[in-house]
Design a protein around this motif. Structure first.
Motif, mmCIF file in Angstrom:
data_model
loop_
_atom_site.group_PDB
_atom_site.id
_atom_site.type_symbol
_atom_site.label_atom_id
_atom_site.label_comp_id
_atom_site.label_asym_id
_atom_site.label_seq_id
_atom_site.Cartn_x
_atom_site.Cartn_y
_atom_site.Cartn_z
ATOM 1 N N ARG A 29 -20.996 59.316 -2.055
ATOM 2 C CA ARG A 29 -20.908 58.048 -2.782
ATOM 3 C C ARG A 29 -21.038 58.262 -4.285
ATOM 4 N NH1 ARG A 29 -25.119 54.166 -0.389
ATOM 5 N NH2 ARG A 29 -26.162 56.061 0.358
ATOM 6 N N ALA A 67 -18.227 57.371 -7.193
ATOM 7 C CA ALA A 67 -18.562 56.599 -8.394
ATOM 8 C C ALA A 67 -18.158 57.336 -9.664
ATOM 9 C CB ALA A 67 -20.046 56.278 -8.415
ATOM 10 N N SER A 85 -14.482 56.337 -9.824
ATOM 11 C CA SER A 85 -14.143 54.913 -9.865
ATOM 12 C C SER A 85 -14.937 54.124 -10.892
ATOM 13 C CB SER A 85 -14.386 54.279 -8.491
ATOM 14 O OG SER A 85 -15.775 54.253 -8.192
ATOM 15 N N PRO A 128 -19.020 52.664 -11.867
ATOM 16 C CA PRO A 128 -20.103 52.079 -11.066
ATOM 17 C C PRO A 128 -19.579 51.159 -9.964
ATOM 18 C CG PRO A 128 -20.625 51.998 -13.396
ATOM 19 C CD PRO A 128 -19.207 52.465 -13.306
ATOM 20 N N ILE A 129 -20.173 51.270 -8.774
ATOM 21 C CA ILE A 129 -19.761 50.478 -7.619
ATOM 22 C C ILE A 129 -20.768 49.361 -7.414
ATOM 23 C CG2 ILE A 129 -19.329 50.517 -5.140
ATOM 24 C CD1 ILE A 129 -18.603 53.528 -5.523
ATOM 25 N N ARG A 130 -20.287 48.134 -7.521
ATOM 26 C CA ARG A 130 -21.185 46.978 -7.403
ATOM 27 C C ARG A 130 -21.397 46.560 -5.956
ATOM 28 N NH1 ARG A 130 -18.453 45.236 -12.651
ATOM 29 N NH2 ARG A 130 -16.707 44.515 -11.390
ATOM 30 N N LEU A 132 -14.019 48.575 -2.458
ATOM 31 C CA LEU A 132 -15.089 48.797 -3.414
ATOM 32 C C LEU A 132 -14.880 47.903 -4.631
ATOM 33 C CD1 LEU A 132 -15.144 52.710 -3.355
ATOM 34 C CD2 LEU A 132 -16.574 51.140 -2.007
ATOM 35 N N ASP A 133 -15.908 47.175 -4.993
ATOM 36 C CA ASP A 133 -15.892 46.391 -6.221
ATOM 37 C C ASP A 133 -16.460 47.285 -7.323
ATOM 38 O OD1 ASP A 133 -15.914 44.521 -8.209
ATOM 39 O OD2 ASP A 133 -17.602 43.384 -7.404
ATOM 40 N N THR A 134 -15.576 47.769 -8.200
ATOM 41 C CA THR A 134 -15.986 48.718 -9.220
ATOM 42 C C THR A 134 -15.833 48.118 -10.615
ATOM 43 O OG1 THR A 134 -13.867 49.784 -9.765
ATOM 44 C CG2 THR A 134 -14.944 50.455 -7.713
ATOM 45 N N THR A 170 -13.922 49.063 -12.831
ATOM 46 C CA THR A 170 -12.516 49.070 -13.238
ATOM 47 C C THR A 170 -11.636 48.239 -12.309
ATOM 48 O OG1 THR A 170 -12.184 51.125 -12.000
ATOM 49 C CG2 THR A 170 -12.736 51.308 -14.338
ATOM 50 N N CYS A 227 -10.785 52.148 -0.328
ATOM 51 C CA CYS A 227 -11.215 53.511 -0.038
ATOM 52 C C CYS A 227 -11.173 53.736 1.470
ATOM 53 C CB CYS A 227 -12.638 53.727 -0.572
ATOM 54 S SG CYS A 227 -13.368 55.327 -0.159
#
Length: 270
Positions: free
Chosen positions: A14, A18, A21, A23-25, A42-44, A46, A51
């Motif tokens: 993970r 990150a 990508s 930071p993954i929220r 994934l809510d990142t 950017t 995934c």
């Protein structure tokens, strides 16, 4: 296969995701799909990323490698691969996220129009096959059909289940994990089986497929041999790995094969 959740993936994996990508929220598991251990949105920082993946040396690891290898050569109907992470025995692929629903293949559905357009565009764009190593369809169906009937130089998707299409602002085709090189009409023929499964009469499903020039130009003997081989392949699969969802597609293929047998007999009498 049982679907893993993001929290069940090793911390090191993970963290490596990150690094690619941002930071993954949050991570939301995608329930549909059958060939991956992990499928999440994934809510990142950017934007959203789809995934997918699993154990690198597991039974489906080769599928992820196939998809990663082929993606740079695909047109934009396929979501673009952003990154690949291989760490701690896991192989994960990160794609542009595509929002949408699976198309309705029932008779009269307006979704059939963009589906025909997508397949027409693919055969034009992916013929000849890009210079990337891909299994030949003749090898995949070895022993099921005369090779010359399905051989060709088009890059094929080969898994035309409705769940591999996403219709949002336009239609996308995902999960290119089982590509092959063969005759340009083969993907359309796979869709014909799905249309019969969705309630079309075989004659109507074939009429739809003839909107796609590659299918319209296919030799009748080749199409008949294709559906007969498909029936044998599905019968073998049902015997070796029986599952409830195998039955309906086998029934559809048998209906199409029976229609073509009747049509062939009628033509001979005429």
């Amino acid at each position: 296969m049982p679907r893993r959740h993001w929290e069940q993936i090793p911390d090191e994996v993970r963290r490596e995701v990150a690094r690619h990508s941002g930071p993954i929220r949050s991570a939301v598991t995608v329930a549909s799909g059958a060939s991956c251990d992990l499928a999440v949105v994934l809510d990142t920082a950017t934007g959203p990323v789809f995934c997918k993946g699993g154990e690198a040396d597991g039974p489906t690891g080769w599928l992820y490698r196939n998809e990663a290898r082929i993606n740079p050569w695909l047109p934009d109907v396929a979501p673009r691969l952003r990154w690949t992470v291989e760490s701690s025995g896991w192989l994960l692929l990160g794609f542009d996220h595509v929002a949408g629903r699976h198309p309705d293949l029932a008779p009269g559905s307006p979704d059939l129009v963009p589906l025909a357009a997508l397949l027409t565009g693919l055969t034009g764009t992916l013929t000849p096959c890009p210079p990337v190593p891909v299994q030949r369809f003749t090898a995949r169906w070895h022993g099921l059909i005369a090779p010359e009937l399905v051989d060709g130089d088009s890059l094929l998707h080969t898994d035309m289940t409705p769940r591999n299409f996403l219709l949002g602002d336009r239609l996308h085709l995902v999960d290119w994990s089982s590509p092959a090189v063969g005759a340009a009409w083969i993907d359309a023929a796979f869709v014909v089986v799905r249309l019969v499964r969705a309630g079309h009469e075989p004659t109507d499903a074939e009429s739809w497929a003839r909107r796609i020039p590659a299918y319209a130009e296919a030799h009748e003997r080749a199409v008949t041999a294709f559906v007969d081989a498909f029936v044998r392949l599905r019968e073998r699969k049902q015997r070796t790995v029986p599952a409830p969802h195998h039955g309906p597609i086998l029934d559809a293929a048998r209906r199409w094969a029976a229609y073509r047998a009747r049509h062939r007999a009628h033509t001979r009498r005429a």
